[in-house]
Write an enzyme that holds these catalytic residues in place. Sequence first.
Site, PDB file in Angstrom:
ATOM      1  N   SER A 180       0.846  -1.191   0.000  1.00 20.62           N
ATOM      2  CA  SER A 180       0.000   0.000   0.000  1.00 20.62           C
ATOM      3  C   SER A 180       0.888   1.249   0.000  1.00 20.62           C
ATOM      4  CB  SER A 180      -0.958  -0.033   1.191  1.00 20.62           C
ATOM      5  OG  SER A 180      -1.946   0.958   1.087  1.00 20.62           O
TER       6      SER A 180
ATOM      7  N   HIS B  50      -8.026  -4.970  -0.896  1.00 22.30           N
ATOM      8  CA  HIS B  50      -6.765  -4.293  -0.603  1.00 22.30           C
ATOM      9  C   HIS B  50      -5.821  -5.179   0.199  1.00 22.30           C
ATOM     10  CE1 HIS B  50      -4.033  -1.016  -0.427  1.00 22.30           C
ATOM     11  NE2 HIS B  50      -4.124  -0.870   0.881  1.00 22.30           N
TER      12      HIS B  50
END
Length: 693
Positions: free
Chosen positions: A548, A663
Amino acid sequence: MAGESGVDAGNLDPEHDPYLWLEEVTGDRAMQWVRAQNDRTCTELTATAEFTSLQADLLEVLDTDARIPYVRRRGTYLYNFWRDGDHVRGIWRRTTLESYRTETPVWDVLIDLDALADREGENWVWKGANVLRPGYELALVTLSRGGADAAVVREFDLRTREFIGVDRGGFALPEAKSDVGWIDSDTIYVGTDFGPGSLTDSGYPRVIRCWSRGTDLAEAPTVFECKPEDVAASGWFDPTPGFERSFVERAVDFYNAQRWLLTDDGDRVRIDTPEDAEISVRKQWLLVFTRSPWTVAGTEHPPGTLLAADFEEYLAGARDLTVVFAPDEHTSLETYAWTADHLVLVTLHDVQTGLRIVNPGTWTTRPFEGLPRAATIEITGTDPDRSNELFLSASGFTQPSTLLRGCIDADDLAEQPQPIKRAPAFFDAADLDVTQNFATSADGTAVPYFVVRRAGAPAGPTLLYGYGGFEISLTPSYSGINGRAWLARGGTYVVANIRGGGEYGPAWHTQVLRAGRHKVHEDFAAVARDLVARGVTTPEQLGAQGGSNGGLLMGIMVTRYPELFGAIVCQVPLLDMYRYPQLPAGASWIAEYGDPSDPDEWAFIREYSPYQNARADRTYPPILITTSTRDDRVHPGHARKMAARLQEQGHPTWYHENIEGGHGGAADNSQQAFKSALAYEFLWRHLSGGADN
């Protein structure tokens, strides 16, 4: 110095992007490219007995029944969501404290997600359940298709163990990034996609409505709305007996918000605190946690200070504040939690945790005694509605997790924290040493990092992990995955507590926002150099991993500091910092990185944006880039385009994209085991001399 030169004319013109077609998430051409990349990566990295064995080892860690089933109390029951080999998607279940204390608790299964997914033909991934207080008889369950942030919401009856369909007056929302919360058994606050204009530019709810059971959502009255350019609007109800209140919030950006109390007659009363401060209201108390200096009544409170006031008096204009916690050069407040009568603080002193008990009203504090030493302590659950009970988890790099339960009396600890569950050891840590060192960054800042390695080991394969953003602290914790896949093989593991995190309070983060971002990269590079200088490893044997925001960090290491590393794993990353605000959720991070549409801000962003800075005339270390098709937080186009560009330039680049997973990159334990094995196998091959670099 090599690796630190600025942008020059050889770099990509962001207005002429040859790989924009890879941003079409499920486009035929893009998915054809993804499948070809997956085939190549799997052929080269997974078609060995070593990989198969490693994947099986990691799946065993994830699936074992010996893991601690962490719980949250809701009334008389302890609730847990659990995945294992027999429950791939998972089960939501509950038990009593008496049963939970036993070696084999008796669980009451409420929702079997595997059975539900099979029955409905959907790949449901659990996102959580909001249980109605104080009766705990109804829940708003959130389920995602394949792990995306966008999810459906359904009402569930905990008495009958059935979803309440719309035909029976149940609350239900279609797939969206919704924000829902109970007011009472027949009313909820809801922010969702109501149609055109109801979402912010970041894709989150802009409008909050009060929805009553049995009525049309389209006719539910609006109680609050924010601006399209804001991050989000939210509304919630506090059902604490005697202090029932409603609140609404306008998140101006990721770190600034305005909040109001909603009165019974529908008026709003502004809670006049700094917009960048974090606040909470509990019974008669208002807590304010500062993120920047705040001067009140002639006294300046530094960032990272926790202040308390009488809520009603504060709304009326009084500014009598009590300092509950004040930071110093080495100590910060990590988090806090309420029990029925107390406040519990979790502090960090040079990234080592400590707990303190606070008596509201007098605001006197005392140490929380009886806790394991040299361990990271986390509060995993409290019971603020009914008791002073709390659950704590204690672990370290070489210490498997222990779950403790304690209760706080009005004057003393009525029950010292007692271990009630212990996780097994997944790897032999008998001869592992854990040390903390400090590297000196480019501006002279001392940056701490932890090293986990075999005692007396020579320089060898070393994995450096970092994140550096959003005020997220990295503290020592046990990982069976890392232990089996890396430490047990003889590798050294390093965690860098670089700026951008919250290890030393808000200022450790705020100094690297926007134009200060370069300090994050300089800190990580400084740790890499320090590891080599101390003889822990060599550049050829040093790998790095991050996901991320940490994936952005990895992209920067490849393009600006390639000489420091022998291999890099870059997961679910941001990489195109020119287009990031135009991709899902990206606009919400402008407060962190800056706005590339502003020429002045693009001037500093373009200095490090990995996608624009990739160069054909540089030598880069081998890199594995991974992401998920269903990631609707960080768009998979970042990873796809970077991999395509690096490959076009002739750099050693591997790519893998999970077709689902959100994610987190994985939708179940099997996918998680595969993803982890892929990363560790790639790193070990390149750092241990098992691959031709």
